[in-house]
Design a protein around this motif. Structure first.
Motif, PDB file in Angstrom:
ATOM      1  N   SER A 216      78.722  72.523  34.252  1.00 38.34           N
ATOM      2  CA  SER A 216      79.611  71.616  33.517  1.00 38.34           C
ATOM      3  C   SER A 216      80.764  72.409  32.909  1.00 38.34           C
ATOM      4  CB  SER A 216      78.883  70.837  32.421  1.00 38.34           C
ATOM      5  OG  SER A 216      78.934  71.521  31.179  1.00 38.34           O
ATOM      6  N   HIS A 217      81.787  71.660  32.480  1.00 35.97           N
ATOM      7  CA  HIS A 217      82.960  72.228  31.816  1.00 35.97           C
ATOM      8  C   HIS A 217      82.611  72.992  30.548  1.00 35.97           C
ATOM      9  CE1 HIS A 217      81.999  68.563  29.742  1.00 35.97           C
ATOM     10  NE2 HIS A 217      82.956  68.711  28.863  1.00 35.97           N
ATOM     11  N   LYS A 218      81.469  72.663  29.925  1.00 35.10           N
ATOM     12  CA  LYS A 218      81.104  73.239  28.624  1.00 35.10           C
ATOM     13  C   LYS A 218      81.048  74.762  28.631  1.00 35.10           C
ATOM     14  CE  LYS A 218      80.306  69.417  26.230  1.00 35.10           C
ATOM     15  NZ  LYS A 218      81.014  69.076  24.989  1.00 35.10           N
ATOM     16  N   ASP A 219      80.866  75.344  29.821  1.00 31.03           N
ATOM     17  CA  ASP A 219      80.774  76.803  29.883  1.00 31.03           C
ATOM     18  C   ASP A 219      82.067  77.485  29.447  1.00 31.03           C
ATOM     19  OD1 ASP A 219      78.121  76.801  30.794  1.00 31.03           O
ATOM     20  OD2 ASP A 219      78.779  76.396  32.833  1.00 31.03           O
ATOM     21  N   ARG A 220      83.178  76.803  29.662  1.00 29.78           N
ATOM     22  CA  ARG A 220      84.453  77.386  29.210  1.00 29.78           C
ATOM     23  C   ARG A 220      84.469  77.457  27.682  1.00 29.78           C
ATOM     24  NH1 ARG A 220      88.616  76.954  33.602  1.00 29.78           N
ATOM     25  NH2 ARG A 220      87.780  75.578  35.200  1.00 29.78           N
ATOM     26  N   LEU A 221      84.044  76.387  27.058  1.00 27.21           N
ATOM     27  CA  LEU A 221      83.988  76.376  25.584  1.00 27.21           C
ATOM     28  C   LEU A 221      83.008  77.429  25.081  1.00 27.21           C
ATOM     29  CD1 LEU A 221      83.814  73.360  23.179  1.00 27.21           C
ATOM     30  CD2 LEU A 221      82.046  75.116  23.055  1.00 27.21           C
ATOM     31  N   ASN A 222      81.836  77.489  25.696  1.00 29.90           N
ATOM     32  CA  ASN A 222      80.802  78.364  25.143  1.00 29.90           C
ATOM     33  C   ASN A 222      81.064  79.843  25.355  1.00 29.90           C
ATOM     34  OD1 ASN A 222      78.773  76.808  23.663  1.00 29.90           O
ATOM     35  ND2 ASN A 222      78.668  75.628  25.561  1.00 29.90           N
ATOM     36  N   ARG A 223      81.776  80.187  26.418  1.00 29.50           N
ATOM     37  CA  ARG A 223      82.165  81.599  26.542  1.00 29.50           C
ATOM     38  C   ARG A 223      82.958  82.012  25.300  1.00 29.50           C
ATOM     39  NH1 ARG A 223      84.390  85.619  30.125  1.00 29.50           N
ATOM     40  NH2 ARG A 223      84.230  87.517  28.869  1.00 29.50           N
ATOM     41  N   VAL A 224      83.823  81.125  24.854  1.00 29.98           N
ATOM     42  CA  VAL A 224      84.702  81.427  23.721  1.00 29.98           C
ATOM     43  C   VAL A 224      83.959  81.290  22.382  1.00 29.98           C
ATOM     44  CG1 VAL A 224      86.790  80.683  22.529  1.00 29.98           C
ATOM     45  CG2 VAL A 224      86.762  80.787  25.027  1.00 29.98           C
ATOM     46  N   ALA A 225      83.173  80.223  22.246  1.00 34.34           N
ATOM     47  CA  ALA A 225      82.495  79.980  20.969  1.00 34.34           C
ATOM     48  C   ALA A 225      81.368  80.991  20.732  1.00 34.34           C
ATOM     49  CB  ALA A 225      81.966  78.550  20.922  1.00 34.34           C
TER      50      ALA A 225
ATOM     51  N   VAL B 225      72.914  81.740  17.413  1.00 32.31           N
ATOM     52  CA  VAL B 225      73.802  80.613  17.670  1.00 32.31           C
ATOM     53  C   VAL B 225      72.994  79.337  17.519  1.00 32.31           C
ATOM     54  CG1 VAL B 225      74.948  79.417  19.596  1.00 32.31           C
ATOM     55  CG2 VAL B 225      75.387  81.843  19.204  1.00 32.31           C
ATOM     56  N   VAL B 226      73.591  78.306  16.924  1.00 30.91           N
ATOM     57  CA  VAL B 226      72.901  77.023  16.826  1.00 30.91           C
ATOM     58  C   VAL B 226      73.827  75.927  17.319  1.00 30.91           C
ATOM     59  CG1 VAL B 226      73.549  76.728  14.366  1.00 30.91           C
ATOM     60  CG2 VAL B 226      71.620  75.429  15.315  1.00 30.91           C
ATOM     61  N   VAL B 227      73.229  74.946  17.989  1.00 33.46           N
ATOM     62  CA  VAL B 227      74.003  73.857  18.569  1.00 33.46           C
ATOM     63  C   VAL B 227      73.181  72.572  18.512  1.00 33.46           C
ATOM     64  CG1 VAL B 227      73.207  74.520  20.899  1.00 33.46           C
ATOM     65  CG2 VAL B 227      75.255  73.120  20.679  1.00 33.46           C
ATOM     66  N   ALA B 228      73.837  71.474  18.173  1.00 34.76           N
ATOM     67  CA  ALA B 228      73.205  70.153  18.265  1.00 34.76           C
ATOM     68  C   ALA B 228      73.803  69.451  19.466  1.00 34.76           C
ATOM     69  CB  ALA B 228      73.459  69.352  16.989  1.00 34.76           C
ATOM     70  N   SER B 229      72.978  69.094  20.420  1.00 34.17           N
ATOM     71  CA  SER B 229      73.479  68.500  21.660  1.00 34.17           C
ATOM     72  C   SER B 229      72.333  67.891  22.431  1.00 34.17           C
ATOM     73  CB  SER B 229      74.140  69.584  22.512  1.00 34.17           C
ATOM     74  OG  SER B 229      74.195  69.200  23.869  1.00 34.17           O
ATOM     75  N   SER B 230      72.595  66.752  23.038  1.00 31.91           N
ATOM     76  CA  SER B 230      71.551  66.169  23.870  1.00 31.91           C
ATOM     77  C   SER B 230      71.822  66.419  25.346  1.00 31.91           C
ATOM     78  CB  SER B 230      71.461  64.664  23.604  1.00 31.91           C
ATOM     79  OG  SER B 230      72.725  64.075  23.782  1.00 31.91           O
ATOM     80  N   GLY B 231      72.764  67.309  25.638  1.00 38.57           N
ATOM     81  CA  GLY B 231      73.075  67.476  27.046  1.00 38.57           C
ATOM     82  C   GLY B 231      73.635  68.827  27.388  1.00 38.57           C
ATOM     83  N   ASN B 232      74.749  68.793  28.104  1.00 35.23           N
ATOM     84  CA  ASN B 232      75.355  69.990  28.667  1.00 35.23           C
ATOM     85  C   ASN B 232      75.709  71.063  27.652  1.00 35.23           C
ATOM     86  OD1 ASN B 232      75.518  69.384  31.484  1.00 35.23           O
ATOM     87  ND2 ASN B 232      77.079  67.850  31.010  1.00 35.23           N
TER      88      ASN B 232
ATOM     89  N   GLY C 104      74.363  71.943  24.791  1.00 35.45           N
ATOM     90  CA  GLY C 104      73.227  72.725  24.322  1.00 35.45           C
ATOM     91  C   GLY C 104      72.756  73.739  25.342  1.00 35.45           C
ATOM     92  N   ALA C 105      72.630  73.307  26.590  1.00 36.12           N
ATOM     93  CA  ALA C 105      72.157  74.217  27.634  1.00 36.12           C
ATOM     94  C   ALA C 105      73.173  75.325  27.873  1.00 36.12           C
ATOM     95  CB  ALA C 105      71.891  73.448  28.920  1.00 36.12           C
ATOM     96  N   SER C 106      74.439  74.958  27.864  1.00 34.38           N
ATOM     97  CA  SER C 106      75.485  75.959  28.094  1.00 34.38           C
ATOM     98  C   SER C 106      75.509  76.999  26.966  1.00 34.38           C
ATOM     99  CB  SER C 106      76.844  75.261  28.220  1.00 34.38           C
ATOM    100  OG  SER C 106      77.888  76.189  28.268  1.00 34.38           O
ATOM    101  N   ALA C 107      75.404  76.527  25.727  1.00 35.17           N
ATOM    102  CA  ALA C 107      75.370  77.460  24.593  1.00 35.17           C
ATOM    103  C   ALA C 107      74.155  78.383  24.704  1.00 35.17           C
ATOM    104  CB  ALA C 107      75.345  76.692  23.274  1.00 35.17           C
TER     105      ALA C 107
ATOM    106  N   PHE D  97      66.385  71.681  31.334  1.00 38.73           N
ATOM    107  CA  PHE D  97      67.613  72.487  31.453  1.00 38.73           C
ATOM    108  C   PHE D  97      67.890  73.228  30.135  1.00 38.73           C
ATOM    109  CE2 PHE D  97      72.501  71.558  31.638  1.00 38.73           C
ATOM    110  CZ  PHE D  97      72.792  72.802  32.165  1.00 38.73           C
ATOM    111  N   ALA D  98      67.885  72.503  29.033  1.00 37.63           N
ATOM    112  CA  ALA D  98      68.167  73.116  27.730  1.00 37.63           C
ATOM    113  C   ALA D  98      67.134  74.185  27.387  1.00 37.63           C
ATOM    114  CB  ALA D  98      68.202  72.047  26.647  1.00 37.63           C
ATOM    115  N   ARG D  99      65.898  73.965  27.859  1.00 43.58           N
ATOM    116  CA  ARG D  99      64.816  74.905  27.548  1.00 43.58           C
ATOM    117  C   ARG D  99      64.746  76.105  28.492  1.00 43.58           C
ATOM    118  NH1 ARG D  99      63.488  70.112  25.365  1.00 43.58           N
ATOM    119  NH2 ARG D  99      62.129  70.122  23.527  1.00 43.58           N
ATOM    120  N   ALA D 100      65.478  76.022  29.605  1.00 45.11           N
ATOM    121  CA  ALA D 100      65.328  77.049  30.648  1.00 45.11           C
ATOM    122  C   ALA D 100      65.771  78.430  30.191  1.00 45.11           C
ATOM    123  CB  ALA D 100      66.121  76.641  31.887  1.00 45.11           C
ATOM    124  N   TYR D 101      66.733  78.490  29.294  1.00 39.09           N
ATOM    125  CA  TYR D 101      67.378  79.771  28.976  1.00 39.09           C
ATOM    126  C   TYR D 101      66.713  80.522  27.821  1.00 39.09           C
ATOM    127  CZ  TYR D 101      70.910  77.758  32.039  1.00 39.09           C
ATOM    128  OH  TYR D 101      71.545  77.189  33.114  1.00 39.09           O
TER     129      TYR D 101
END
Lengths: 391, 391
Positions: free
Chosen positions: A104-113, A125-132, A134-137, A163-167
């Motif tokens: 997903s596009h979120k990887d661009r944000l998370n590289r920076v954040a 790092v902490v993130v609230a997300s029900s989808g992309n 969270g997993a990307s972060a 997906f979110a739990r994989a990492y």
């Protein structure tokens, strides 16, 4: 040629004259201009005079580090984000962001954040997300060797939960109304760096949209021109604003003479940006109805989307789940299987039905694997198949 | 510079002196050298003298058309396949093929094989596959405007079943033993072009591995050197052979002086290539035991894998599901979530435990979303979460 970050500070989007140092990232919005009802985000400012235009002679490949001068310091390592292809269909160009490291596009944000978290010396790092998001972060935190906490909700699809739990992050499914208070507590008491929103109207991470700017840079190089319009799936509008900012920078640097109209493609179930634009508000919070497009169907909007649409001469477009499904089917019919939310760009372009004098880009944000219901259906086996079964 | 295909014909891998015209693609193996027990594949030959070496001055971006002179004619349009990033971890370079249009390496093969169907004027494409190959063929057929039939089996994961169906193909779940006879009937009676195997030992599509060659070209440009070893997940070994062939071409063209050792990374549940190499057979069929690595756990091998390992001085390495899971966890722990089969490269490298004098590449073939069991598990909700729940 300077290859390191030329970021010099943060400034308020509530009042662009209000400036702050680059660190710490103001993850709770602009303290000077925000009120209890409305929070204003910040953006990163750069020493544009020192940017070497040869930066744009390169190919638009993966790893955001190629744009380092125009990004905050990239202290976290890459997973090869960005450099996604452009696929032409139905007379538009589809920017396929499902081709990122966590699809997903979120990887661009998370590289920076996540880079901000590393640079700030945060213990996690902490993130609230029900989808992309969270997993990307979680993926970028893992890559950087930082612990991550993901606060997710039980209504995200089971495959996305896996997906979110994989990492290897600590993932906690909590009731929606408990996510933001717990996030704040984790930030305040554990010192974890938040890469998702903490404010009443959305401000998110001040560095986040900087990652999305690179989509504008890539489009400029891939098209060899500035598009006439960009349609982007819009939840909190970080993506929309980021792409807009990238094009304004290209103009500022003298590389282009025009900018595209930006279209906020929102689920009709919520559409806080359409509401804010309709009412003239800087940002809005609306009641959100049911939608399967869980990536963009929230009720909380922010000021970034309003700015991008207004300054670019675009619009916010509301699309129904039915229109989203039709666009999703159309994309798949050309070989691109997108998450329902990810098809909002094409859905809104089709709904608007307007002709543009130049290339139109629809950003497609995420893989079809992440949709509600994927993997819940079983299919019957044809025990003695013949050609007749194929008619 | 010539930018069109320099392919001149097909030749037998059973006897490289046995030549055939480029069309029709011999999708049932070499008629001259194959027997009832053993089928020999074919490969594509080129007019290498006419290849302009400046072809390798470019960046390794998406769309295989950039390598057109060294591929069969690309009559089917691109989905932006290839140009995948290289991520360094644990001292190896991971080539992340989950970054392709349908999130696996198979897209490289299908751009080329569906192109053969278009070039041959076939009325449709047919494929027997329980996973990535079927969905990828369906996507490329959709992109090319050709109907597709996918023969799948009921034991592929539900999410993968949805994936194969997403692109508008006619998908039929049939018992495993009925797949190949039905495929032949569809080819013979409907004239559909087969992009998967039809022979007793594996031969597959003669053009297929040509698509995988581009991984070698990309690795050469990305590393600026020839790797010492390449570890590739191995089912039918089209990927392994394709990468090997690409490196032999680079040497033939005078661009490199060495070639890597090629490692066939097989599931211990089957490992037909390891068996063939152990016994000195040109190819083998073995009994396949249970494994969750359904992408590489079959019992049918082919001659291509044996050639690639023998000619390169490599080995076939058997990895258990437990070793695959450990490698999968390691990759995810660095931010790359791979399908179990996709982690076989790293698993085999770790198992071999050998030092190499030069860069080592582990090909990671596919996204974690495609694994058995993803999306079947639900997670409990913590109703009143506190920081204590995160300890």
């Amino acid at each position: 040629m300077i290859r390191t970050s030329l970021a010099t500070g943060q400034r308020s989007l509530g009042d662009r004259a209000t400036a702050y140092p680059l660190f710490p990232p103001l993850t709770r919005g602009c303290p000077a201009t925000s009120t209890g009802e409305l929070a204003y985000p910040l953006e990163v400012v750069y020493d544009y005079d020192r940017v070497d235009r040869r930066l744009f002679d390169q190919e638009p490949g993966p790893d955001l580090a190629r744009w380092a001068p125009l990004l905050p310091p990239l202290a976290a390592p890459t997973l090869g984000e960005g450099g996604t292809p452009l696929v032409e269909l139905e007379g538009v160009f589809v920017k396929d962001e499902s081709r990122n490291p966590t699809w997903s596009h979120k990887d661009r944000l998370n590289r920076v954040a996540v880079s901000a978290a590393v640079a700030a010396g945060a213990p996690g790092v902490v993130v609230a997300s029900s989808g992309n998001h969270g997993a990307s972060a979680a993926a970028y935190a893992a890559r950087a060797g930082l612990p991550a906490i993901v606060l997710t909700s039980a209504d995200s699809p089971p495959a996305v939960q896996a997906f979110a739990r994989a990492y290897g992050a600590r993932v906690l499914s909590v009731p929606a109304e408990r996510r933001w208070p717990l996030l704040r507590e984790i930030v305040d008491r554990l010192g974890y760096h938040p890469v998702s929103n903490q404010t009443v109207t959305h401000t998110g991470h001040p560095f986040g949209p900087e990652g999305y700017k690179t989509i504008a840079y890539e489009l400029f190089l891939q098209l060899g021109a500035v598009p006439a319009a960009v349609f982007a799936p819009t939840g909190y509008a970080e993506l929309l604003f980021g792409i807009w900012k990238g094009f304004t920078e290209l103009r500022l640097l003298g590389l282009t003479g025009s900018t595209p109209r930006m279209y906020a493609c929102e689920s009709a179930a919520g559409s806080p940006h359409a509401h804010a634009l309709d009412t003239g508000a800087p940002a809005a919070i609306v009641e959100a109805g049911p939608s399967a497009a869980y990536g963009i169907a929230g009720g909380v909007g922010g000021h970034r989307g309003v700015l991008a649409v207004r300054e670019s001469g675009g619009e916010a477009v509301r699309v129904s789940d039915q229109e989203l499904r039709a666009a999703q089917d159309a994309l798949a019919g050309h070989g691109l299987w997108q998450e329902l939310s990810g098809a909002a760009g094409l859905a809104a372009y089709r709904r608007l039905g307007r002709a543009f004098d130049g290339p139109v880009v629809c950003v497609a944000t995420s893989s079809g694997f992440k949709d509600v219901g994927v993997g819940t259906r079983t299919f019957p086996v044809t025990e003695n198949p013949t050609l007749e079964d194929l008619r």
